[in-house]
Motif scaffolding. Structure first.
Motif, PDB file in Angstrom:
ATOM      1  N   LEU A  10      55.087 -18.448  -9.620  1.00  0.00           N
ATOM      2  CA  LEU A  10      55.665 -19.465 -10.489  1.00  0.00           C
ATOM      3  C   LEU A  10      57.116 -19.124 -10.785  1.00  0.00           C
ATOM      4  CD1 LEU A  10      52.997 -20.046 -13.312  1.00  0.00           C
ATOM      5  CD2 LEU A  10      53.496 -21.550 -11.392  1.00  0.00           C
ATOM      6  N   ARG A  11      57.908 -20.150 -11.034  1.00  0.00           N
ATOM      7  CA  ARG A  11      59.227 -19.960 -11.645  1.00  0.00           C
ATOM      8  C   ARG A  11      59.154 -20.602 -13.025  1.00  0.00           C
ATOM      9  NH1 ARG A  11      63.078 -17.646  -8.906  1.00  0.00           N
ATOM     10  NH2 ARG A  11      64.756 -18.399 -10.262  1.00  0.00           N
ATOM     11  N   ILE A  12      59.573 -19.842 -14.022  1.00  0.00           N
ATOM     12  CA  ILE A  12      59.419 -20.257 -15.410  1.00  0.00           C
ATOM     13  C   ILE A  12      60.799 -20.340 -16.050  1.00  0.00           C
ATOM     14  CG2 ILE A  12      58.369 -19.682 -17.627  1.00  0.00           C
ATOM     15  CD1 ILE A  12      56.344 -17.937 -16.038  1.00  0.00           C
ATOM     16  N   GLU A  13      61.129 -21.475 -16.607  1.00  0.00           N
ATOM     17  CA  GLU A  13      62.428 -21.673 -17.238  1.00  0.00           C
ATOM     18  C   GLU A  13      62.443 -21.023 -18.621  1.00  0.00           C
ATOM     19  OE1 GLU A  13      66.019 -22.029 -17.825  1.00  0.00           O
ATOM     20  OE2 GLU A  13      65.333 -22.943 -15.943  1.00  0.00           O
ATOM     21  N   THR A  14      63.506 -20.261 -18.896  1.00  0.00           N
ATOM     22  CA  THR A  14      63.594 -19.560 -20.175  1.00  0.00           C
ATOM     23  C   THR A  14      64.604 -20.182 -21.132  1.00  0.00           C
ATOM     24  OG1 THR A  14      65.386 -18.054 -19.521  1.00  0.00           O
ATOM     25  CG2 THR A  14      63.106 -17.400 -18.954  1.00  0.00           C
ATOM     26  N   GLY A  15      65.428 -21.105 -20.639  1.00  0.00           N
ATOM     27  CA  GLY A  15      66.530 -21.624 -21.440  1.00  0.00           C
ATOM     28  C   GLY A  15      67.836 -20.917 -21.146  1.00  0.00           C
ATOM     29  N   GLU A  26      41.735 -14.997  -8.093  1.00  0.00           N
ATOM     30  CA  GLU A  26      41.067 -15.822  -7.090  1.00  0.00           C
ATOM     31  C   GLU A  26      41.413 -17.301  -7.209  1.00  0.00           C
ATOM     32  OE1 GLU A  26      36.891 -16.078  -9.649  1.00  0.00           O
ATOM     33  OE2 GLU A  26      36.997 -14.961  -7.769  1.00  0.00           O
ATOM     34  N   LYS A  27      41.909 -17.723  -8.383  1.00  0.00           N
ATOM     35  CA  LYS A  27      42.281 -19.109  -8.605  1.00  0.00           C
ATOM     36  C   LYS A  27      43.675 -19.159  -9.206  1.00  0.00           C
ATOM     37  CE  LYS A  27      37.482 -20.364  -9.716  1.00  0.00           C
ATOM     38  NZ  LYS A  27      36.590 -20.890 -10.784  1.00  0.00           N
ATOM     39  N   ALA A  28      44.299 -20.343  -9.095  1.00  0.00           N
ATOM     40  CA  ALA A  28      45.605 -20.525  -9.717  1.00  0.00           C
ATOM     41  C   ALA A  28      45.480 -20.702 -11.225  1.00  0.00           C
ATOM     42  CB  ALA A  28      46.312 -21.719  -9.102  1.00  0.00           C
ATOM     43  N   SER A  29      44.275 -21.003 -11.695  1.00  0.00           N
ATOM     44  CA  SER A  29      44.014 -21.205 -13.107  1.00  0.00           C
ATOM     45  C   SER A  29      43.269 -19.997 -13.686  1.00  0.00           C
ATOM     46  CB  SER A  29      43.170 -22.468 -13.308  1.00  0.00           C
ATOM     47  OG  SER A  29      42.654 -22.539 -14.616  1.00  0.00           O
ATOM     48  N   LEU A  30      43.502 -19.729 -14.968  1.00  0.00           N
ATOM     49  CA  LEU A  30      42.786 -18.661 -15.660  1.00  0.00           C
ATOM     50  C   LEU A  30      41.596 -19.190 -16.461  1.00  0.00           C
ATOM     51  CD1 LEU A  30      45.659 -16.316 -16.911  1.00  0.00           C
ATOM     52  CD2 LEU A  30      44.112 -16.007 -14.978  1.00  0.00           C
ATOM     53  N   PRO A  35      40.636 -11.871 -19.890  1.00  0.00           N
ATOM     54  CA  PRO A  35      42.047 -11.725 -20.272  1.00  0.00           C
ATOM     55  C   PRO A  35      42.820 -10.932 -19.215  1.00  0.00           C
ATOM     56  CG  PRO A  35      40.644 -11.342 -22.169  1.00  0.00           C
ATOM     57  CD  PRO A  35      39.731 -11.444 -20.981  1.00  0.00           C
ATOM     58  N   PRO A  36      44.005 -11.401 -18.859  1.00  0.00           N
ATOM     59  CA  PRO A  36      44.776 -10.750 -17.789  1.00  0.00           C
ATOM     60  C   PRO A  36      45.478  -9.480 -18.247  1.00  0.00           C
ATOM     61  CG  PRO A  36      46.037 -12.551 -18.703  1.00  0.00           C
ATOM     62  CD  PRO A  36      44.689 -12.602 -19.376  1.00  0.00           C
ATOM     63  N   ILE A  37      45.855  -8.671 -17.256  1.00  0.00           N
ATOM     64  CA  ILE A  37      46.747  -7.536 -17.465  1.00  0.00           C
ATOM     65  C   ILE A  37      48.165  -8.013 -17.166  1.00  0.00           C
ATOM     66  CG2 ILE A  37      47.365  -5.215 -16.714  1.00  0.00           C
ATOM     67  CD1 ILE A  37      44.421  -4.945 -15.732  1.00  0.00           C
ATOM     68  N   VAL A  38      49.073  -7.856 -18.115  1.00  0.00           N
ATOM     69  CA  VAL A  38      50.472  -8.247 -17.933  1.00  0.00           C
ATOM     70  C   VAL A  38      51.291  -6.983 -17.688  1.00  0.00           C
ATOM     71  CG1 VAL A  38      52.480  -9.371 -18.955  1.00  0.00           C
ATOM     72  CG2 VAL A  38      50.186 -10.270 -19.413  1.00  0.00           C
ATOM     73  N   LEU A  39      52.012  -6.947 -16.569  1.00  0.00           N
ATOM     74  CA  LEU A  39      52.808  -5.783 -16.181  1.00  0.00           C
ATOM     75  C   LEU A  39      54.268  -5.954 -16.591  1.00  0.00           C
ATOM     76  CD1 LEU A  39      51.472  -5.117 -12.553  1.00  0.00           C
ATOM     77  CD2 LEU A  39      50.705  -4.068 -14.702  1.00  0.00           C
ATOM     78  N   PHE A  40      54.829  -4.905 -17.190  1.00  0.00           N
ATOM     79  CA  PHE A  40      56.238  -4.863 -17.572  1.00  0.00           C
ATOM     80  C   PHE A  40      56.922  -3.792 -16.720  1.00  0.00           C
ATOM     81  CE2 PHE A  40      53.854  -6.374 -21.195  1.00  0.00           C
ATOM     82  CZ  PHE A  40      54.642  -7.391 -21.736  1.00  0.00           C
ATOM     83  N   GLU A 101      52.116 -19.650 -21.872  1.00  0.00           N
ATOM     84  CA  GLU A 101      52.098 -21.096 -21.656  1.00  0.00           C
ATOM     85  C   GLU A 101      51.988 -21.434 -20.179  1.00  0.00           C
ATOM     86  OE1 GLU A 101      54.794 -25.067 -22.685  1.00  0.00           O
ATOM     87  OE2 GLU A 101      55.494 -23.067 -23.273  1.00  0.00           O
ATOM     88  N   ALA A 102      52.730 -20.716 -19.343  1.00  0.00           N
ATOM     89  CA  ALA A 102      52.749 -21.034 -17.905  1.00  0.00           C
ATOM     90  C   ALA A 102      51.417 -20.733 -17.235  1.00  0.00           C
ATOM     91  CB  ALA A 102      53.870 -20.246 -17.221  1.00  0.00           C
ATOM     92  N   PHE A 103      50.790 -19.612 -17.587  1.00  0.00           N
ATOM     93  CA  PHE A 103      49.546 -19.214 -16.925  1.00  0.00           C
ATOM     94  C   PHE A 103      48.303 -19.611 -17.707  1.00  0.00           C
ATOM     95  CE2 PHE A 103      52.545 -16.268 -14.841  1.00  0.00           C
ATOM     96  CZ  PHE A 103      52.188 -16.471 -13.521  1.00  0.00           C
ATOM     97  N   GLY A 104      48.443 -19.907 -19.000  1.00  0.00           N
ATOM     98  CA  GLY A 104      47.328 -20.382 -19.786  1.00  0.00           C
ATOM     99  C   GLY A 104      46.383 -19.296 -20.258  1.00  0.00           C
ATOM    100  N   PHE A 105      46.903 -18.307 -20.995  1.00  0.00           N
ATOM    101  CA  PHE A 105      46.052 -17.265 -21.566  1.00  0.00           C
ATOM    102  C   PHE A 105      46.473 -16.994 -23.005  1.00  0.00           C
ATOM    103  CE2 PHE A 105      49.650 -14.916 -19.794  1.00  0.00           C
ATOM    104  CZ  PHE A 105      49.937 -13.956 -20.767  1.00  0.00           C
ATOM    105  N   THR A 106      45.567 -16.421 -23.753  1.00  0.00           N
ATOM    106  CA  THR A 106      45.850 -16.023 -25.135  1.00  0.00           C
ATOM    107  C   THR A 106      45.708 -14.514 -25.279  1.00  0.00           C
ATOM    108  OG1 THR A 106      45.077 -18.158 -25.970  1.00  0.00           O
ATOM    109  CG2 THR A 106      45.248 -16.360 -27.561  1.00  0.00           C
TER     110      THR A 106
END
Length: 276
Positions: A10-15, A26-30, A35-40, A101-106
């Motif tokens: 995805l490309r996500i606009e930040t402003g 396995e899917k484009a939707s969550l 809950p996903p692992i977010v890498l920094f 918001e882009a990937f749809g997780f809390t």
């Protein structure tokens, strides 16, 4: 049979410009996903520089894994100006809501390497109700001579055109900005008093701090301080600054075991232990 590690970009606009993000799942939707692992990523990092680690982590944990290029890095747009003083805190404050918001997780798990570990800690402290766990790899908790000496060596190395060209394979014409944003920020006298102490005090979820005993950017005091009273620190013998690359299988297995214990309320242990 579906592939649990398909890559979705995805490309996500930040402003202030767009950031590039990738999810392994396995899917484009969550929808109905754990809950996903977010890498920094680290100070010179990018999605591509995680290499095989995100895919291996998705397979081992059965969780989606999301990585992104911070603004100014990798395939994201150039950063508008100099890196701000609050850049570590800003990733949780400004970028995580966009990823959600882009990937749809809390709910999520924060995992970061080097300064990305600091960003993971800051993010976990900010989202105490929805961050389920935090994992750091080669993270710094404060400024020490070993950190600064390692950065000085790297700054000299990247004065060589061939070394900067190697980095430009991942950052294109942003490579010089990437190097300077790292070295000049961390070597600035204004940054000398930085610590993770306030952010760590806000963390309310299980924590795992992984560190190599040969890390050229931080002594074993860092994982000890990160985990003290709040989680587990693991020191890997003979490993340097990149446990996820130098000991990928071991690091992935350790993280998978740690996260498996979340649902079972397993004792994560305290203090500084040797890698298994």
């Amino acid at each position: 049979m579906t592939d649990p590690t398909l890559a979705h970009d995805l490309r996500i606009e930040t402003g202030r410009g767009a950031i590039f993000a990738r999810m392994w799942w396995e899917k484009a939707s969550l929808h109905d996903a754990p809950p996903p692992i977010v890498l920094f990523h680290d100070s010179l990092g990018a999605v591509d520089l995680w290499r095989s680690f995100p895919r291996a982590l998705a397979v081992a944990t059965g969780r989606p894994v999301i990585a992104y290029d911070r603004l100014g890095f990798g395939r994201s747009d150039a950063f508008p100006g100099a890196l701000p003083a609050d850049f570590i805190e800003a990733e949780g404050r400004d970028t995580l809501p966009l990823l959600r918001e882009a990937f749809g997780f809390t709910q999520f798990i924060a995992c970061g390497h080097s300064v990305g570990g600091g960003m993971a800690v800051e993010t976990a402290g900010r989202y105490r109700e929805t961050c389920l766990a935090v994992i750091t790899m080669g993270a710094q908790a404060f400024i020490e001579d070993r950190t600064l000496d390692g950065i000085r060596v790297a700054r000299a190395t990247f004065q060589q055109p061939e070394e900067l060209a190697r980095l430009a394979r991942y950052h294109d014409d942003k490579a010089r900005w990437v190097v300077d944003a790292w070295t000049e920020t961390w070597l600035s006298p204004d940054f000398a008093g930085w610590t993770q102490d306030k952010a760590l005090d806000k963390v309310a979820c299980p924590l795992l701090a992984i560190h190599g005993d040969a890390d050229e950017f931080g002594s074993p005091a860092h994982p000890g301080r990160i985990a003290e009273g709040r989680g587990r620190a693991v020191l890997l013998p003979g490993i340097g600054h990149n446990p996820h690359r130098e000991a990928e299988a071991q690091t992935v297995a350790m993280i998978a075991g740690f996260l498996a214990g979340l649902d079972g309320h397993a004792d994560q242990g305290l203090g500084l232990g040797a890698g298994a």
